[in-house]
Design a protein around this motif. Sequence first.
Motif, PDB file in Angstrom:
ATOM      1  N   MET A   1      27.532 -18.818   4.534  1.00 54.38           N
ATOM      2  CA  MET A   1      27.423 -17.647   3.661  1.00 54.38           C
ATOM      3  C   MET A   1      26.217 -17.824   2.746  1.00 54.38           C
ATOM      4  SD  MET A   1      31.332 -16.780   2.511  1.00 54.38           S
ATOM      5  CE  MET A   1      30.709 -15.421   1.517  1.00 54.38           C
ATOM      6  N   PRO A   2      25.475 -16.762   2.488  1.00 55.52           N
ATOM      7  CA  PRO A   2      24.297 -16.887   1.616  1.00 55.52           C
ATOM      8  C   PRO A   2      24.697 -17.252   0.190  1.00 55.52           C
ATOM      9  CG  PRO A   2      24.243 -14.834   2.878  1.00 55.52           C
ATOM     10  CD  PRO A   2      25.603 -15.406   3.057  1.00 55.52           C
ATOM     11  N   VAL A   3      23.926 -18.165  -0.403  1.00 51.87           N
ATOM     12  CA  VAL A   3      24.118 -18.479  -1.809  1.00 51.87           C
ATOM     13  C   VAL A   3      22.911 -18.006  -2.617  1.00 51.87           C
ATOM     14  CG1 VAL A   3      23.197 -20.826  -1.529  1.00 51.87           C
ATOM     15  CG2 VAL A   3      24.674 -20.309  -3.458  1.00 51.87           C
ATOM     16  N   ARG A   4      21.768 -17.948  -1.967  1.00 50.63           N
ATOM     17  CA  ARG A   4      20.547 -17.376  -2.524  1.00 50.63           C
ATOM     18  C   ARG A   4      19.845 -16.596  -1.429  1.00 50.63           C
ATOM     19  NH1 ARG A   4      17.988 -22.189  -6.368  1.00 50.63           N
ATOM     20  NH2 ARG A   4      19.643 -22.109  -7.956  1.00 50.63           N
ATOM     21  N   LYS A   5      18.843 -15.869  -1.815  1.00 43.95           N
ATOM     22  CA  LYS A   5      18.179 -14.984  -0.864  1.00 43.95           C
ATOM     23  C   LYS A   5      17.728 -15.720   0.383  1.00 43.95           C
ATOM     24  CE  LYS A   5      14.145 -13.468  -2.036  1.00 43.95           C
ATOM     25  NZ  LYS A   5      13.069 -12.685  -2.706  1.00 43.95           N
ATOM     26  N   ASP A   6      17.243 -16.935   0.241  1.00 44.38           N
ATOM     27  CA  ASP A   6      16.679 -17.658   1.372  1.00 44.38           C
ATOM     28  C   ASP A   6      17.509 -18.859   1.794  1.00 44.38           C
ATOM     29  OD1 ASP A   6      16.237 -19.019  -0.971  1.00 44.38           O
ATOM     30  OD2 ASP A   6      14.281 -19.808  -0.363  1.00 44.38           O
ATOM     31  N   LYS A   7      18.754 -19.010   1.272  1.00 46.01           N
ATOM     32  CA  LYS A   7      19.546 -20.207   1.561  1.00 46.01           C
ATOM     33  C   LYS A   7      21.019 -19.866   1.721  1.00 46.01           C
ATOM     34  CE  LYS A   7      16.937 -24.011  -0.613  1.00 46.01           C
ATOM     35  NZ  LYS A   7      15.729 -23.264  -0.964  1.00 46.01           N
ATOM     36  N   ASP A   8      21.668 -20.551   2.687  1.00 42.78           N
ATOM     37  CA  ASP A   8      23.126 -20.554   2.728  1.00 42.78           C
ATOM     38  C   ASP A   8      23.617 -21.843   2.061  1.00 42.78           C
ATOM     39  OD1 ASP A   8      22.660 -22.551   4.620  1.00 42.78           O
ATOM     40  OD2 ASP A   8      23.337 -21.355   6.333  1.00 42.78           O
ATOM     41  N   TRP A   9      24.942 -22.020   1.966  1.00 41.94           N
ATOM     42  CA  TRP A   9      25.483 -23.200   1.293  1.00 41.94           C
ATOM     43  C   TRP A   9      25.074 -24.485   2.017  1.00 41.94           C
ATOM     44  CZ3 TRP A   9      27.102 -23.343  -3.459  1.00 41.94           C
ATOM     45  CH2 TRP A   9      27.643 -22.197  -4.051  1.00 41.94           C
ATOM     46  N   ASP A  10      24.956 -24.430   3.328  1.00 41.12           N
ATOM     47  CA  ASP A  10      24.545 -25.607   4.092  1.00 41.12           C
ATOM     48  C   ASP A  10      23.162 -26.085   3.650  1.00 41.12           C
ATOM     49  OD1 ASP A  10      26.098 -27.002   5.896  1.00 41.12           O
ATOM     50  OD2 ASP A  10      25.007 -26.283   7.650  1.00 41.12           O
ATOM     51  N   ALA A  11      22.219 -25.153   3.554  1.00 37.08           N
ATOM     52  CA  ALA A  11      20.861 -25.509   3.146  1.00 37.08           C
ATOM     53  C   ALA A  11      20.803 -25.867   1.663  1.00 37.08           C
ATOM     54  CB  ALA A  11      19.912 -24.352   3.439  1.00 37.08           C
ATOM     55  N   PHE A  12      21.692 -25.293   0.872  1.00 34.68           N
ATOM     56  CA  PHE A  12      21.708 -25.485  -0.573  1.00 34.68           C
ATOM     57  C   PHE A  12      22.280 -26.845  -0.969  1.00 34.68           C
ATOM     58  CE2 PHE A  12      23.423 -24.130  -4.858  1.00 34.68           C
ATOM     59  CZ  PHE A  12      22.201 -23.820  -5.434  1.00 34.68           C
ATOM     60  N   LEU A  13      23.221 -27.378  -0.143  1.00 35.49           N
ATOM     61  CA  LEU A  13      23.960 -28.580  -0.530  1.00 35.49           C
ATOM     62  C   LEU A  13      23.991 -29.691   0.514  1.00 35.49           C
ATOM     63  CD1 LEU A  13      27.158 -27.242  -2.355  1.00 35.49           C
ATOM     64  CD2 LEU A  13      25.381 -28.703  -3.293  1.00 35.49           C
ATOM     65  N   GLY A  14      23.400 -29.452   1.681  1.00 36.53           N
ATOM     66  CA  GLY A  14      23.423 -30.461   2.726  1.00 36.53           C
ATOM     67  C   GLY A  14      22.590 -31.689   2.384  1.00 36.53           C
ATOM     68  N   ALA A  15      22.570 -32.645   3.294  1.00 42.87           N
ATOM     69  CA  ALA A  15      21.860 -33.897   3.048  1.00 42.87           C
ATOM     70  C   ALA A  15      20.375 -33.678   2.800  1.00 42.87           C
ATOM     71  CB  ALA A  15      22.058 -34.843   4.240  1.00 42.87           C
ATOM     72  N   GLY A  16      19.795 -32.691   3.479  1.00 46.37           N
ATOM     73  CA  GLY A  16      18.374 -32.404   3.264  1.00 46.37           C
ATOM     74  C   GLY A  16      18.100 -31.919   1.855  1.00 46.37           C
ATOM     75  N   ALA A  17      19.003 -31.103   1.311  1.00 49.07           N
ATOM     76  CA  ALA A  17      18.840 -30.613  -0.060  1.00 49.07           C
ATOM     77  C   ALA A  17      18.980 -31.748  -1.064  1.00 49.07           C
ATOM     78  CB  ALA A  17      19.857 -29.518  -0.346  1.00 49.07           C
ATOM     79  N   LEU A  18      19.936 -32.630  -0.836  1.00 53.72           N
ATOM     80  CA  LEU A  18      20.125 -33.776  -1.731  1.00 53.72           C
ATOM     81  C   LEU A  18      18.859 -34.624  -1.798  1.00 53.72           C
ATOM     82  CD1 LEU A  18      21.780 -35.770  -3.446  1.00 53.72           C
ATOM     83  CD2 LEU A  18      22.724 -36.683  -1.316  1.00 53.72           C
ATOM     84  N   GLU A  19      18.269 -34.870  -0.645  1.00 53.06           N
ATOM     85  CA  GLU A  19      17.043 -35.680  -0.602  1.00 53.06           C
ATOM     86  C   GLU A  19      15.888 -34.957  -1.296  1.00 53.06           C
ATOM     87  OE1 GLU A  19      14.122 -37.797   2.727  1.00 53.06           O
ATOM     88  OE2 GLU A  19      15.997 -36.836   3.342  1.00 53.06           O
ATOM     89  N   LYS A  20      15.829 -33.644  -1.155  1.00 50.86           N
ATOM     90  CA  LYS A  20      14.706 -32.883  -1.689  1.00 50.86           C
ATOM     91  C   LYS A  20      14.779 -32.702  -3.202  1.00 50.86           C
ATOM     92  CE  LYS A  20      12.285 -28.461  -1.176  1.00 50.86           C
ATOM     93  NZ  LYS A  20      12.238 -27.168  -0.422  1.00 50.86           N
ATOM     94  N   VAL A  21      15.962 -32.348  -3.725  1.00 54.24           N
ATOM     95  CA  VAL A  21      16.055 -31.981  -5.142  1.00 54.24           C
ATOM     96  C   VAL A  21      16.549 -33.122  -6.028  1.00 54.24           C
ATOM     97  CG1 VAL A  21      16.479 -29.599  -4.477  1.00 54.24           C
ATOM     98  CG2 VAL A  21      18.425 -31.065  -5.054  1.00 54.24           C
ATOM     99  N   GLY A  22      17.098 -34.184  -5.444  1.00 50.00           N
ATOM    100  CA  GLY A  22      17.575 -35.311  -6.238  1.00 50.00           C
ATOM    101  C   GLY A  22      19.031 -35.154  -6.658  1.00 50.00           C
ATOM    102  N   LYS A  23      19.615 -36.274  -7.076  1.00 48.64           N
ATOM    103  CA  LYS A  23      21.056 -36.320  -7.334  1.00 48.64           C
ATOM    104  C   LYS A  23      21.480 -35.435  -8.498  1.00 48.64           C
ATOM    105  CE  LYS A  23      22.971 -40.200  -8.796  1.00 48.64           C
ATOM    106  NZ  LYS A  23      23.534 -41.578  -8.764  1.00 48.64           N
ATOM    107  N   GLU A  24      20.703 -35.408  -9.570  1.00 49.91           N
ATOM    108  CA  GLU A  24      21.118 -34.650 -10.750  1.00 49.91           C
ATOM    109  C   GLU A  24      21.216 -33.154 -10.444  1.00 49.91           C
ATOM    110  OE1 GLU A  24      19.684 -33.847 -15.380  1.00 49.91           O
ATOM    111  OE2 GLU A  24      18.710 -35.422 -14.182  1.00 49.91           O
ATOM    112  N   LYS A  25      20.177 -32.602  -9.849  1.00 52.37           N
ATOM    113  CA  LYS A  25      20.189 -31.165  -9.536  1.00 52.37           C
ATOM    114  C   LYS A  25      21.217 -30.864  -8.456  1.00 52.37           C
ATOM    115  CE  LYS A  25      17.108 -27.283  -8.510  1.00 52.37           C
ATOM    116  NZ  LYS A  25      15.701 -26.870  -8.286  1.00 52.37           N
TER     117      LYS A  25
END
Length: 242
Positions: free
Chosen positions: A149-173
């Motif tokens: 399901m979309p969480v932002r215009k260009d992202k679903d929850w998978d892209a927003f919170l998956g392992a790739g997102a964790l690596e990209k934005v860091g643990k705090e964010k």
Amino acid sequence: MQHILAIDVGGSHVKGTILNEQGEWQIEYKRLPTPTQARPSEVIGLIKELAQGMPAYDKVSVGFPGYVRNGIVYTAPNLGKGYWSKIHLGQQIADALRKPVRLVNDADQLGLGVVSGEGYEMAVTLGTGIGTALLINGYLLPHLELAHMPVRKDKDWDAFLGAGALEKVGKEKWNRRVQHLIDSLQVVFNYDRLYLGGGNTDKLTLKLDSNVHLFTNQDGIKGGARLWQLEDGYHISTNRPA
């Protein structure tokens, strides 16, 4: 007493153990790495390799990271894009191992292993992607791929919170994003209890509400036994060897 080969197919590893009918482990957890862009034949090969040398078992439970209905895989975006459209994986595993198989979404199997069985409960896995399971009084409800399901215009929850997102934005964010997910799920589903598992839960630094609980995949895989206690009417299909 019968024994169950319980398999958890993940984006990084395929894992398995032998359970008794009460969900108690009979051997230590075994795991093998999942190939990048894994094809059905590769996943079946890994399951066969895991099964070799294990104590005798009577039936098989498989949790799979994608949309599964009646033993058929319709999508698996975090495993191998383009290879997993209407794949009769439950039947193929049954034919390969010569045992009856129950195949469900991986979060569904893990959720069965950890919920209390009372009220409306939800399990969410935070790993390569995001998995979700909904249960009422310990029984699975029809699976929803909420991760897409979309969480932002260009992202679903998978892209927003998956392992790739964790690596990209860091643990705090990433933790702030997890809190956003929890808040959203509470509003939408009004669950009694939420269970968080998956390989990235060790990155959580949030203060969790009293009705939010952490679990490990080792705990969740016990759902492989519970899967065989459910009647076929509860959205479970049994695949038998040809």
